[in-house]
Design an enzyme around this catalytic site. Structure first.
Site, PDB file in Angstrom:
ATOM      1  N   PRO A 253       1.012  -1.235  -0.554  1.00 43.67           N
ATOM      2  CA  PRO A 253       0.226  -0.106   0.089  1.00 43.67           C
ATOM      3  C   PRO A 253       0.590   1.410   0.350  1.00 43.67           C
ATOM      4  O   PRO A 253       2.084   1.128   0.283  1.00 43.67           O
ATOM      5  CB  PRO A 253      -0.491   0.079   0.963  1.00 43.67           C
ATOM      6  N   ASN A 254       0.048   2.013  -0.558  1.00 41.34           N
ATOM      7  CA  ASN A 254       0.808   3.154  -1.045  1.00 41.34           C
ATOM      8  C   ASN A 254       2.000   4.144  -1.588  1.00 41.34           C
ATOM      9  O   ASN A 254       2.514   4.941  -1.909  1.00 41.34           O
ATOM     10  CB  ASN A 254       1.231   3.975   0.529  1.00 41.34           C
TER      11      ASN A 254
ATOM     12  N   ARG B 264       4.710  10.759  -2.010  1.00 42.34           N
ATOM     13  CA  ARG B 264       4.500  10.748  -1.009  1.00 42.34           C
ATOM     14  C   ARG B 264       6.115  10.728  -0.363  1.00 42.34           C
ATOM     15  O   ARG B 264       7.179  10.394  -0.591  1.00 42.34           O
ATOM     16  CB  ARG B 264       4.321   9.600  -0.669  1.00 42.34           C
TER      17      ARG B 264
ATOM     18  N   TYR C 152      11.269   8.460   1.209  1.00 46.14           N
ATOM     19  CA  TYR C 152      11.752   7.577  -0.083  1.00 46.14           C
ATOM     20  C   TYR C 152      11.851   7.633  -1.522  1.00 46.14           C
ATOM     21  O   TYR C 152      11.991   6.875  -1.773  1.00 46.14           O
ATOM     22  CB  TYR C 152      10.003   7.231  -0.454  1.00 46.14           C
TER      23      TYR C 152
ATOM     24  N   ASN D 214       8.053  -6.282  -1.303  1.00 46.78           N
ATOM     25  CA  ASN D 214       7.717  -4.097  -0.429  1.00 46.78           C
ATOM     26  C   ASN D 214       6.454  -4.884  -0.195  1.00 46.78           C
ATOM     27  O   ASN D 214       5.676  -3.916  -0.250  1.00 46.78           O
ATOM     28  CB  ASN D 214       8.179  -3.053  -1.395  1.00 46.78           C
TER      29      ASN D 214
ATOM     30  N   ALA E  56       3.465  -0.810   4.276  1.00 51.88           N
ATOM     31  CA  ALA E  56       2.458  -1.156   6.177  1.00 51.88           C
ATOM     32  C   ALA E  56       2.233  -2.602   6.073  1.00 51.88           C
ATOM     33  O   ALA E  56       2.260  -2.858   7.550  1.00 51.88           O
ATOM     34  CB  ALA E  56       2.012  -0.501   6.094  1.00 51.88           C
TER      35      ALA E  56
ATOM     36  N   HIS F 198       4.476  -5.132   9.093  1.00 52.39           N
ATOM     37  CA  HIS F 198       4.728  -4.804   9.886  1.00 52.39           C
ATOM     38  C   HIS F 198       3.011  -5.640  10.664  1.00 52.39           C
ATOM     39  O   HIS F 198       2.498  -5.262  12.016  1.00 52.39           O
ATOM     40  CB  HIS F 198       4.443  -3.361  10.874  1.00 52.39           C
TER      41      HIS F 198
ATOM     42  N   HIS G 108      12.559  -2.875   1.677  1.00 50.20           N
ATOM     43  CA  HIS G 108      12.014  -1.292   2.108  1.00 50.20           C
ATOM     44  C   HIS G 108      13.507  -0.533   1.687  1.00 50.20           C
ATOM     45  O   HIS G 108      14.237  -0.415   1.532  1.00 50.20           O
ATOM     46  CB  HIS G 108      12.588  -1.470   3.710  1.00 50.20           C
TER      47      HIS G 108
ATOM     48  N   SER H 285      13.030   2.443   2.771  1.00 45.97           N
ATOM     49  CA  SER H 285      13.811   2.732   3.683  1.00 45.97           C
ATOM     50  C   SER H 285      14.447   2.279   5.078  1.00 45.97           C
ATOM     51  O   SER H 285      14.360   1.455   4.861  1.00 45.97           O
ATOM     52  CB  SER H 285      12.793   4.446   4.747  1.00 45.97           C
TER      53      SER H 285
ATOM     54  N   ARG I  28      13.442   3.980  12.339  1.00 48.05           N
ATOM     55  CA  ARG I  28      12.055   5.128  12.450  1.00 48.05           C
ATOM     56  C   ARG I  28      11.616   4.279  12.971  1.00 48.05           C
ATOM     57  O   ARG I  28      12.276   3.967  14.276  1.00 48.05           O
ATOM     58  CB  ARG I  28      11.843   4.458  10.841  1.00 48.05           C
TER      59      ARG I  28
ATOM     60  N   ARG J  43       7.989  -0.623  13.162  1.00 46.20           N
ATOM     61  CA  ARG J  43       8.189  -0.505  11.997  1.00 46.20           C
ATOM     62  C   ARG J  43       9.385  -1.463  11.769  1.00 46.20           C
ATOM     63  O   ARG J  43       9.903  -2.036  11.129  1.00 46.20           O
ATOM     64  CB  ARG J  43       8.680   1.043  11.123  1.00 46.20           C
TER      65      ARG J  43
HETATM   66  C1  DQA Z   1       8.387   0.934   3.759  1.00 47.62           C
HETATM   67  C2  DQA Z   1       8.514   1.491   4.835  1.00 47.62           C
HETATM   68  C3  DQA Z   1       7.130   0.834   5.330  1.00 47.62           C
HETATM   69  O1  DQA Z   1       7.036   1.044   7.218  1.00 47.62           O
HETATM   70  C4  DQA Z   1       6.323   1.693   4.755  1.00 47.62           C
HETATM   71  O2  DQA Z   1       4.923   1.193   5.151  1.00 47.62           O
HETATM   72  C5  DQA Z   1       6.342   1.717   3.879  1.00 47.62           C
HETATM   73  C6  DQA Z   1       7.126   1.681   3.230  1.00 47.62           C
HETATM   74  C7  DQA Z   1      10.188   1.233   2.733  1.00 47.62           C
HETATM   75  O3  DQA Z   1       9.764   0.822   1.838  1.00 47.62           O
HETATM   76  O4  DQA Z   1      10.449   2.020   3.263  1.00 47.62           O
HETATM   77  O5  DQA Z   1       5.326   1.747   3.197  1.00 47.62           O
HETATM   78  O6  DQA Z   1       8.317  -0.889   3.488  1.00 47.62           O
END
Ligand code: DQA
Length: 149
Positions: free
Chosen positions: A11-12, A19, A24, A75, A78, A81, A101, A103, A108, A112
């Protein structure tokens, strides 16, 4: 083993590049896909590249990979977790699994630091930016070559 690799994004990640670019980066998911496809050609891998904001779609793609693919690069964003369902699906997949990931999740928030997916992953890449996808594909190519030798 099949040289088809599923590259799955949670997601996202459709908003990658827009974002939180401080975390990122400015590359979009389309840029990542393009780079993965170019590298896959070099490594003689075929890839299926997907992103979804819906947990069940990711589970379904892992089930599909179970039938056809040699490896999964994921990847889970979210869902990393939170998702026992994605862990269970990956546990039903037999080939190499690499968790990526963008990041460095360990730098963080504490929530996470725990990953359900890491209980299954053969390797974890975090904090290398979008370059982590390419590193994961290189590792997968090596593992598939070793499995063949
Ligand atoms: C992520 C790290 C996750 O904690 C976060 O929720 C993401 C991206 C990363 O690629 O760093 O959406 O997976």
């Amino acid at each position: 083993m099949s040289r088809l690799v599923y590259v799955l994004n949670g997601p996202n990640l459709n908003l990658l590049g827009k974002r939180q670019p401080d975390i990122y980066g400015r590359e979009t998911l389309a840029d990542v896909e393009r780079d993965c496809r170019a590298l896959a050609t070099e490594l003689r891998l075929d890839i299926r590249f997907h992103q979804s904001n819906r947990e069940y779609e990711i589970v379904d793609w892992i089930h599909e990979a179970r039938e056809t693919a040699g490896a999964v690069v994921i990847n889970p964003a979210a869902f990393t977790h939170t998702s026992v369902a994605i862990l269970d699906a990956l546990n039903a997949f037999e080939g190499p699994v690499i968790e990526v990931h963008i990041s460095n999740v360990h730098k963080r928030e504490a929530f996470r630091h725990h990953s359900f997916v890491s209980l299954r992953a053969d390797g974890v890449i975090a904090g290398f930016g979008t370059q982590g996808y390419g590193l994961a594909l290189r590792r997968v190519a090596r593992l598939l070559d070793d499995a063949k030798a």
